[in-house]
Motif scaffolding. Structure first.
Motif, PDB file in Angstrom:
ATOM      1  N   ALA A 298      21.886  29.250  51.256  1.00 16.93           N
ATOM      2  CA  ALA A 298      22.605  28.213  51.995  1.00 16.93           C
ATOM      3  C   ALA A 298      22.643  26.900  51.237  1.00 16.93           C
ATOM      4  O   ALA A 298      23.615  26.137  51.351  1.00 16.93           O
ATOM      5  CB  ALA A 298      21.971  28.008  53.365  1.00 16.93           C
ATOM      6  N   GLY A 302      26.379  27.014  50.941  1.00 21.60           N
ATOM      7  CA  GLY A 302      26.725  26.421  52.228  1.00 21.60           C
ATOM      8  C   GLY A 302      26.135  27.209  53.384  1.00 21.60           C
ATOM      9  O   GLY A 302      25.946  28.422  53.312  1.00 21.60           O
ATOM     10  N   LEU A 303      25.846  26.494  54.457  1.00 26.70           N
ATOM     11  CA  LEU A 303      25.243  27.113  55.643  1.00 26.70           C
ATOM     12  C   LEU A 303      26.184  28.117  56.287  1.00 26.70           C
ATOM     13  O   LEU A 303      25.821  29.251  56.570  1.00 26.70           O
ATOM     14  CB  LEU A 303      24.859  26.019  56.643  1.00 26.70           C
ATOM     15  CG  LEU A 303      23.834  24.985  56.159  1.00 26.70           C
ATOM     16  CD1 LEU A 303      23.791  23.790  57.103  1.00 26.70           C
ATOM     17  CD2 LEU A 303      22.456  25.611  56.063  1.00 26.70           C
ATOM     18  N   ARG A 304      27.426  27.671  56.539  1.00 25.50           N
ATOM     19  CA  ARG A 304      28.381  28.545  57.230  1.00 25.50           C
ATOM     20  C   ARG A 304      28.697  29.791  56.418  1.00 25.50           C
ATOM     21  O   ARG A 304      28.722  30.911  56.958  1.00 25.50           O
ATOM     22  CB  ARG A 304      29.676  27.780  57.522  1.00 25.50           C
ATOM     23  CG  ARG A 304      30.704  28.612  58.278  1.00 25.50           C
ATOM     24  CD  ARG A 304      32.046  27.933  58.355  1.00 25.50           C
ATOM     25  NE  ARG A 304      32.663  27.819  57.039  1.00 25.50           N
ATOM     26  CZ  ARG A 304      33.968  27.653  56.846  1.00 25.50           C
ATOM     27  NH1 ARG A 304      34.778  27.551  57.873  1.00 25.50           N
ATOM     28  NH2 ARG A 304      34.471  27.541  55.639  1.00 25.50           N
ATOM     29  N   LEU A 356      22.285  24.336  60.694  1.00 21.80           N
ATOM     30  CA  LEU A 356      23.636  23.827  60.914  1.00 21.80           C
ATOM     31  C   LEU A 356      23.789  23.221  62.304  1.00 21.80           C
ATOM     32  O   LEU A 356      24.450  22.192  62.485  1.00 21.80           O
ATOM     33  CB  LEU A 356      24.650  24.965  60.719  1.00 21.80           C
ATOM     34  CG  LEU A 356      26.126  24.632  60.937  1.00 21.80           C
ATOM     35  CD1 LEU A 356      26.587  23.535  59.985  1.00 21.80           C
ATOM     36  CD2 LEU A 356      26.986  25.879  60.768  1.00 21.80           C
ATOM     37  N   ARG A 418      32.117  24.142  60.399  1.00 25.14           N
ATOM     38  CA  ARG A 418      32.074  23.668  59.013  1.00 25.14           C
ATOM     39  C   ARG A 418      30.796  22.893  58.729  1.00 25.14           C
ATOM     40  O   ARG A 418      30.299  22.137  59.560  1.00 25.14           O
ATOM     41  CB  ARG A 418      33.281  22.761  58.740  1.00 25.14           C
ATOM     42  CG  ARG A 418      34.622  23.338  59.198  1.00 25.14           C
ATOM     43  CD  ARG A 418      35.065  24.473  58.313  1.00 25.14           C
ATOM     44  NE  ARG A 418      35.427  23.996  56.994  1.00 25.14           N
ATOM     45  CZ  ARG A 418      36.615  23.442  56.699  1.00 25.14           C
ATOM     46  NH1 ARG A 418      37.543  23.309  57.646  1.00 25.14           N
ATOM     47  NH2 ARG A 418      36.874  23.044  55.480  1.00 25.14           N
ATOM     48  N   ASP A 419      30.259  23.038  57.512  1.00 21.70           N
ATOM     49  CA  ASP A 419      29.114  22.234  57.090  1.00 21.70           C
ATOM     50  C   ASP A 419      29.512  20.759  57.046  1.00 21.70           C
ATOM     51  O   ASP A 419      30.610  20.428  56.588  1.00 21.70           O
ATOM     52  CB  ASP A 419      28.667  22.646  55.686  1.00 21.70           C
ATOM     53  CG  ASP A 419      28.064  24.032  55.665  1.00 21.70           C
ATOM     54  OD1 ASP A 419      28.373  24.826  56.563  1.00 21.70           O
ATOM     55  OD2 ASP A 419      27.290  24.319  54.732  1.00 21.70           O
ATOM     56  N   GLU A 422      30.656  19.688  53.679  1.00 22.15           N
ATOM     57  CA  GLU A 422      31.981  20.207  53.361  1.00 22.15           C
ATOM     58  C   GLU A 422      33.066  19.327  53.971  1.00 22.15           C
ATOM     59  O   GLU A 422      34.067  19.015  53.333  1.00 22.15           O
ATOM     60  CB  GLU A 422      32.099  21.641  53.887  1.00 22.15           C
ATOM     61  CG  GLU A 422      33.379  22.356  53.496  1.00 22.15           C
ATOM     62  CD  GLU A 422      33.449  23.763  54.071  1.00 22.15           C
ATOM     63  OE1 GLU A 422      34.527  24.374  53.959  1.00 22.15           O
ATOM     64  OE2 GLU A 422      32.442  24.235  54.628  1.00 22.15           O
TER      65      GLU A 422
END
Length: 445
Positions: A298, A302-304, A356, A418-419, A422
């Motif tokens: 992540a 990214g987390l998502r 998140l 969304r993160d 981002e």
């Protein structure tokens, strides 16, 4: 002759400080993580063998599923209340209440329910005990959020779920696999009580971090207001509702499988109870690895994106594989363990959702965590409810495909989440593009 100064610092705290910093665990909460692990081992001891134990006592599968479903409902309520009550009373007090509830109603469940095979007392004791572990565990989750800097929150959340999953059901099942043959099933139920008390004592007596003793809500806000805030946030911030649904899907299959898969693996695949419990241990050792891997992924992807691809898509693939592949190699423990490990690892892909969620609503992180905890709690009754409703008509295979379909659905539900980084990058890029366009459109001099 000179003597050593009694005020010289010990090197031990320095070693622990460096280790905690490297791992991403807040040093002040270290014993809380250890206590959570031991507490959840105690809570998870029974999970892998309670259903087959009751089946051996001639309880029908539908009644067992109802027992787990009712328990799951109270777990969901306790999970929802944990964040809001921690907001008002402080996480430490909520953890103490949760531990007390667990201990009292475990005694009721074992003495008047299981001990006398009284189904009404089992329902009452097990259901009321369901409030206990989420208040303890998710109270500590709020404590972590309150005490951890934002830049380290992702790793700290990952370690929370490592401790949680290492106990429930990983090491809990492993303890049961040895203790049931050694001291018997009923004595093993009582062993879980000892472990829960030990874990609660470690967390509540050894952690001195001040954030756990303070209310997090504004002065004057009452418990009912805080509880309602954890509900109203679901329509004020719809993304929290999507996150809650995804969190429910995450472990719903796990709690459903604890009802239908023991019989499947023992009757169809030919495993003993001890082999089934060790298979559960393998699955959730892999899940712990998945928790750590997803936390690292992540930070890079990214987390998502991690939740979508490792968690949702991965679980949609591994769930049917875990069911069908052992049928091609009847009695082969290693094949079952391999595909079980793949399933457990992809479940760990949902862990970044915990980091998140509070970032989506930074001004009301406790309420956001209440929705996340509600989703985690709801999974404990949604999974058994699916079994109770569909097992007679669709069989085990049908239930497997329902869960696989839910994982595919969760991938689509994650798309709008969304993160924050981002979104900030997109806004920066749009501003830069607007500035370039305005300069380009300006008349030349």
């Amino acid at each position: 002759m000179p003597t050593a100064s009694p005020h010289l610092p010990s090197s031990q705290p320095d070693i622990l400080d460096r280790l905690c910093d490297k791992l991403g665990i807040p040093r002040s909460l270290l014993w809380g993580f250890v206590g959570l692990l031991v507490f959840m081992i105690g809570d998870g001891v029974e999970l892998g063998y309670l259903a087959p134990y009751l089946a051996q006592k001639n309880m029908v599968e539908a009644d067992i599923a109802v027992l787990f479903t009712v328990y799951g409902v109270t777990v969901a309520i306790g999970s929802w209340c944990a964040g809001a009550l921690s907001n008002i009373w402080g996480p430490k007090k909520v953890m103490l209440i949760g531990a007390g509830i667990w201990v009292v109603f475990q005694v009721v469940f074992l003495t008047f329910g299981v001990g006398q095979m009284s189904y009404p007392m089992m329902l009452a004791g097990y259901a009321l005990r369901g409030f206990g572990y989420p208040l303890f565990a998710y109270g500590f989750l709020v404590w972590i959020v309150a005490a951890t800097p934002a830049k380290k929150l992702g790793l700290a959340m990952g370690w929370f779920w490592v401790a949680y999953a290492a106990g429930l059901p990983t090491l809990g099942a492993l303890v049961a696999s040895f203790s049931v043959p050694l001291i018997g099933a009923l004595a093993t139920f009582w062993l879980s009580l000892v472990l829960v008390i030990a874990g609660a004592a470690l967390a509540l007596l050894c952690v001195k971090d001040a954030a756990g003793t303070k209310r997090l809500a504004p002065v004057g806000e009452k418990p009912l207001t805080s509880l309602m805030g954890s509900v109203s946030i679901m329509w004020e911030e719809p993304k929290t509702s999507l996150s809650g649904v995804v969190r429910t899907i995450n472990t719903a299959s796990m709690f459903g499988f604890f009802i239908v898969l023991p019989g499947f693996f023992m009757e169809v695949i030919g495993f003993t109870l001890e082999q089934w419990l060790r298979l559960v241990t393998v699955i959730f050792v892999a899940n712990i690895a998945g928790n750590i891997i997803s936390s690292r992924l992540a930070t890079r992807f990214g987390l998502r994106n991690t939740v979508i691809w490792m968690g949702a898509v991965g679980s949609a693939i591994t769930t049917p594989l875990f069911f069908y592949m052992p049928q091609l190699f009847i009695g082969n423990f290693y094949i079952a363990a391999l595909f079980g490990a793949m399933y457990g690892m992809t479940l760990g892909g949902f862990v970044p959702l915990s980091a998140l969620m509070p970032l989506l609503v930074p001004k009301n992180r406790a309420a956001a965590l209440s929705v996340l905890s509600l989703g985690a709690g709801a999974s404990t009754w949604v999974g058994p409810a699916i079994v109770a409703i569909f097992s007679a008509s669709l069989g085990v295979a049908g239930i497997i495909w329902i869960f696989a379909g839910l994982y595919a659905l969760s991938a689509f539900l994650m798309i709008p989440l969304r993160d924050p980084e981002e979104l900030r990058d997109e806004k920066t890029a749009k501003r830069a593009a607007t500035q370039v366009a305005s300069v380009s459109a300006a008349p030349a001099h």
